[in-house]
Every structure is written in C-alpha cells, then in structure tokens.
Write an enzyme that holds these catalytic residues in place. Structure first.
Site, PDB file in Angstrom:
ATOM      1  CB  ALA A  96      47.076  39.373  -2.182  1.00  0.00           C
TER       2      ALA A  96
ATOM      3  NE  ARG B 147      -1.893  -2.274   3.198  1.00  0.00           N
ATOM      4  CZ  ARG B 147      -2.226  -2.745   4.397  1.00  0.00           C
ATOM      5  NH1 ARG B 147      -3.357  -2.366   4.968  1.00  0.00           N
ATOM      6  NH2 ARG B 147      -1.433  -3.588   5.038  1.00  0.00           N
TER       7      ARG B 147
ATOM      8  CD  GLN C  74       6.820 -14.240   6.054  1.00  0.00           C
ATOM      9  OE1 GLN C  74       7.038 -13.027   6.176  1.00  0.00           O
ATOM     10  NE2 GLN C  74       5.619 -14.749   6.145  1.00  0.00           N
TER      11      GLN C  74
ATOM     12  N   GLY D 195       1.838 -14.132   5.116  1.00  0.00           N
ATOM     13  CA  GLY D 195       0.989 -13.551   6.158  1.00  0.00           C
ATOM     14  C   GLY D 195       1.705 -13.503   7.504  1.00  0.00           C
TER      15      GLY D 195
ATOM     16  CE  LYS E 206      38.076  16.159   3.027  1.00  0.00           C
ATOM     17  NZ  LYS E 206      39.138  15.728   2.157  1.00  0.00           N
TER      18      LYS E 206
ATOM     19  N   GLY F 205      -7.712  -4.491  12.203  1.00  0.00           N
ATOM     20  CA  GLY F 205      -8.501  -5.645  12.615  1.00  0.00           C
ATOM     21  C   GLY F 205      -9.389  -5.244  13.788  1.00  0.00           C
TER      22      GLY F 205
ATOM     23  NE  ARG G 229      51.813  40.039  -6.113  1.00  0.00           N
ATOM     24  CZ  ARG G 229      51.338  40.637  -5.047  1.00  0.00           C
ATOM     25  NH1 ARG G 229      50.427  40.054  -4.294  1.00  0.00           N
ATOM     26  NH2 ARG G 229      51.742  41.827  -4.709  1.00  0.00           N
TER      27      ARG G 229
ATOM     28  CG  ASP H 259       3.110  -1.731  10.088  1.00  0.00           C
ATOM     29  OD1 ASP H 259       2.932  -2.058  11.273  1.00  0.00           O
ATOM     30  OD2 ASP H 259       2.264  -1.947   9.189  1.00  0.00           O
TER      31      ASP H 259
ATOM     32  CG  ASN I 102      42.315  18.976  -0.461  1.00  0.00           C
ATOM     33  OD1 ASN I 102      42.014  19.517  -1.520  1.00  0.00           O
ATOM     34  ND2 ASN I 102      41.442  18.337   0.278  1.00  0.00           N
TER      35      ASN I 102
END
Ligand code: UD1
Ligand code: MG
Length: 456
Positions: free
Chosen positions: A421, A14, A72, A77, A349, A138, A438, A101, A384
């Site tokens: 920089a 269902r 099973q 059932g 990270k 039930g 640089r 459930d 890295n």
C-alpha cells in the site's frame, strides 16, 4: 426504380431555436435519422436525395453519405425545394416525396402508398388521415364527386374549408414526367408567399391527371413536427411504445415513466430496470441483468447477470456476472471481465480488465490491460498521462495492488506481483516480485502535545 426526395431545407421557424428542425433530437438521435433507417427498408429505389439549405452543414454532419444532397439556397417553399431535384431524378419514373420533419413514418405506410400508386396507375397519390384537430395541416378539398381537387394550407383556409378534417400528411408519390412541368407553374400568391408543393394537386386536377389518396387511421407515427410541444408529445408517445414493448418482452421496468430506452436498445428477458435510468444509442443488454436506479448507459454491450447501480457507462463492454457501481464511470471502450467487481467512485477508460478482478473503491484505470483475479486496493491510480502523451500499463494475473498506489506508466507488472500500500511504482516488476516504494515512517514518542491543533 423510383427516386426518394426528402425535404429538409426549411428553417423550422416554429421550433423557435437556431438548430435546424430535422437534426433536433428525438429521444437519442436526430429526427431525420429515423426516416433514413425506414427508407433503407424500401426496395427498388435510388439512394435518397435530401434537399438541404438552412444550416446545411448541420444536416450533412448527421446524414453523412446516407443521402445525396441538393441545395436550396433560399427557402422559398416546398415546391421550390422539389424543383431543385429535377436533374437528379431524371432516370426515375416516379418520386416518393417526404417531408423531413415526419420522423416516425414506417415502411408499411410508404410501401402501401407506392403499391396503391402503381396499382391504380395514378399520377399523384397522397397519404392522408382524419384528425380530430387538423390545425397546422393542409386540408384535402374534394369536388362534389368526391375527387380530390386541391390542398388548402392552414393560412389560406376559407371559413368552409376550416372544418375539413382530412389532412395531407406530407408524403406524396408523383410521376416525374408530370411533376416538374407542374412545379414550374406554381406561384407564391398565397398568405405565406411560399411556393407550395401542395398546389400541384390543383394543377393536376385541372389537367385531369389521376389523383388518389391512401387514407390511413390516425397514429402518432404519421405526425409532422413543427414545434417543440409536438416534438415533446411525440417523444412521450414513442417512449411509451418502446417501454411497453420491453415489458411485453419480459423486461420489467420499475416506475416505467422514469425510464428512457432508445429505439436501438435491445434488452433480453428477465432483466429488471430500476427508476431514473437511461439506456440510449446502440445498446444490447443480456438476460437477468439488474440495472439502476439512476444509470445512464450509451452505446454499450452488457452480458447476462450483470448488476449496475447509480453509474455512467459509455461505449463499453461488460461481461457476464460483473457488478458495477454505485457511482462508477466506464468509458471509451472499457472492457470489464466476467464476475468483476467495479465499485464506488471507480473510473475505467480504454482498458481491458480480466475476469474475477476487484476494483472496489476510488480507483482510476486508464490505458491498461489487466489480467484475471487482480485486486486493486482503494485509491489505486494508473498514472497514464505525463502532460503530453498517454502511456500504457500492463498488469498480469493474480496481482495484489495495495491501497493508494500509483502505477506510473509505461509499466509492465508480471503475474503474482504484490505491491505494498502507498507505493509509487515507476519501474516494471517481474513475476512473483514484491515491491514497496514509500517513505519510511518516523515516530517520536510523546511529541504530539508540542503541536497546537484544533480538532474542529
Ligand atoms: C406541410 C404541407 C402541409 C402538410 C404538412 C404535413 C406544404 C406547403 N404544406 O406543411 O400540407 O399538411 O406539411 O406535415 O408543403 N422545406 C424545404 N424548403 C422550403 C420549405 C420547407 O425543404 O423552402 C422542408 C422543411 O424543412 C420540412 C418540409 O419541407 O421538412 C415541410 O415544411 P414545413 O414548413 O414543415 O411544412 P408544413 O407547414 O408542416
Ligand atoms: Mg411540417
């Protein structure tokens, strides 16, 4: 000692999905895991036995060694599922049988059911409730002396039985000496062609075995989940229960319906959570934090007085007084020091950052150990990954890293280093070094008109 049998082999037809019902997520974890943590609160019981079948690997991946497994093969059932456990429960006097459930059952209900079973010396004790709309459950059918004589399943109800609103909640305590003999006599001559565990009630009644029920007041914690609509309704109620508890404990949730807190989230008083924020998994949040709007935090620890805006945080640790975001991403054991400032578009990270360090804009820090009072200029990258391996960067205290610098790992940057920089640093630097790496600037006077260019 008693045994516990969890029935979780069914397809969950269902639900209309391929995923087995019992591993479906409820808020932030598979629904069967709620039941497992409740069962841990019970005394005097053997390790739970779980009947698996349909997509058993998916269940085993979630349950790991929290339970012993019974297989099973064909889902014939609930009676057939319990019968498969006969050998495994031999040593126990009685079994507590629970449908997998029904995730939100509490140990109070289960203990009360077991207590009643033992006190009254019953052979079978059922958990029941009255429902305004008993559809799908039930029904408990009684004889003219109000003794329980059978359970009628929804598909097999007679017209008279249809109106009965005392229902079976799918939790049973049954004496093992009588359970398995009866199970072997159950047939599948019903409208579902299934072997119903609930047919045991009729068999016990006929044998004059002692049947009783614990009838409890209806509550969403008792409801079984058979379809996605019910799952969603229960999720909303659980969410509301968790959020109200936070409010009662002095945590203010602004627009609380837009905030989702998992069941294993602890937030201390004085903290404020802004809208559209999810805090899930095992999380601990300290006092006087301000979190959100628009944050997702999973499995993380956040100390007091931390502020986080518009950010994603997974498996990380943020120390006192740090500010995070907007738009930061912390993951895989990022440890952020006291009073650090982690600003916009910063990803960190698997790194340890000391205290009073600023990483204010557009920076990636991975596999790094960094000291206190360091300034990462805008656009710094710890490089890295060489395409095959990840390498570590170590940065000392009081280091200044100019904007747009690349630190090519492995590297060791000593205390008080100044990196100009735009530098690409490839070799380690020692304490008090200044480094610039640089290209030189070439400027040609009045040269620009030679180049035709559009400004749009
Ligand atoms: C069941 C009860 C019903 C009760 C309701 C409470 C039966 C026949 N009916 O109905 O009286 O009111 O629970 O929620 O038991 N399962 C197996 N193997 C199978 C079939 C099912 O392990 O062959 C497992 C399922 O995975 C599920 C549990 O048993 O976790 C119950 O099965 P489900 O199909 O949900 O039964 P309901 O129709 O809800
Ligand atoms: Mg069910």
């Amino acid at each position: 000692m008693h045994s516990i049998i969890i029935l979780a082999a069914g397809k969950g037809t269902r639900m209309k999905t391929k995923m087995p019902k019992c591993v479906f997520p409820l808020l932030d974890k598979p629904l069967i895991l709620y039941l497992i943590s409740t069962l841990k609160e019970l005394d005097n019981c053997y390790k739970p036995l779980c009947v698996v079948g349909y997509q058993k690997e998916a269940l085993q991946e979630v349950l790991k060694d929290e339970v012993n497994y019974v297989f099973q093969e064909e889902q014939l059932g609930t009676a057939d599922a319990v019968l498969k456990c006969e050998k495994e429960v031999q040593d126990a006097d009685f079994s507590l049988i629970i449908n997998g459930d029904t995730p939100l059952l509490t140990s109070e209900y289960l203990n009360a059911l077991i207590d009643k079973h033992l006190k009254e010396k019953n052979d079978l004790t059922l958990l029941t409730t009255y429902l305004v709309n008993p559809q799908g459950y039930g029904r408990i059918i009684k004889d003219n002396k109000f003794k329980i004589k059978k359970i009628a399943e929804e598909k097999d109800l007679s017209k008279k039985e249809f109106g009965i609103n005392e229902v079976n909640l799918g939790v049973y305590v049954i004496n093992n000496d009588k359970l398995f003999d009866a199970l072997k006599r159950i047939n599948n001559l019903n409208n579902s062609h299934e072997y119903y565990l609930t047919d045991i009630v009729k068999l016990f009644y006929e044998q004059k075995y002692k049947i009783s029920c614990l009838n409890v007041e209806d509550n969403f914690h008792l409801h079984g989940i058979n379809d996605l609509i019910t799952l969603s309704e229960i999720e909303n109620k659980l969410k509301e229960e968790i959020n109200n508890k936070a409010l009662k404990n002095g945590v203010y949730l602004i627009n609380k319906d837009s905030i989702i807190l998992g069941t294993d989230v602890k937030i201390d008083e004085g903290s404020i959570i802004y809208p559209n924020t999810l805090i899930l998994g095992k999380c601990q949040i300290g006092k006087n934090c301000v979190i959100g709007p628009n944050c997702e935090i999973n499995d993380s620890i956040i100390e007091d007085n931390v502020k986080i805006k518009h950010s994603l945080i997974n498996n990380s640790y943020i120390k006192k007084g740090a500010t995070i975001g907007p738009f930061a991403h912390l993951r895989m054991n990022a440890i952020i020091g006291e009073n650090d400032r982690i600003g916009n578009f910063v990803e960190i990270k698997k790194s340890l950052i000391g205290k009073a360090t600023n990483v204010a804009h557009l920076t990636y820090i991975g596999d790094t150990t960094c000291g206190d009072n360091v300034n990462f200029g805008c656009g710094v990258i710890t490089v890295n990954y060489d395409g095959i391996n990840k390498h570590h960067t170590t940065i000392g205290n009081n280091v200044f890293i100019g904007c747009n610098s690349n630190l090519i790992a492995p590297l060791n940057i000593g205390d008080n280093v100044f990196i100009a920089a735009g530098s690409t640093i490839t070799t380690s630097l020692e304490k008090n070094d200044f480094s610039i790496a640089r290209a030189f600037q070439v400027t040609k006077k009045n040269y620009s008109p030679k180049y035709k260019y559009n400004t749009r």
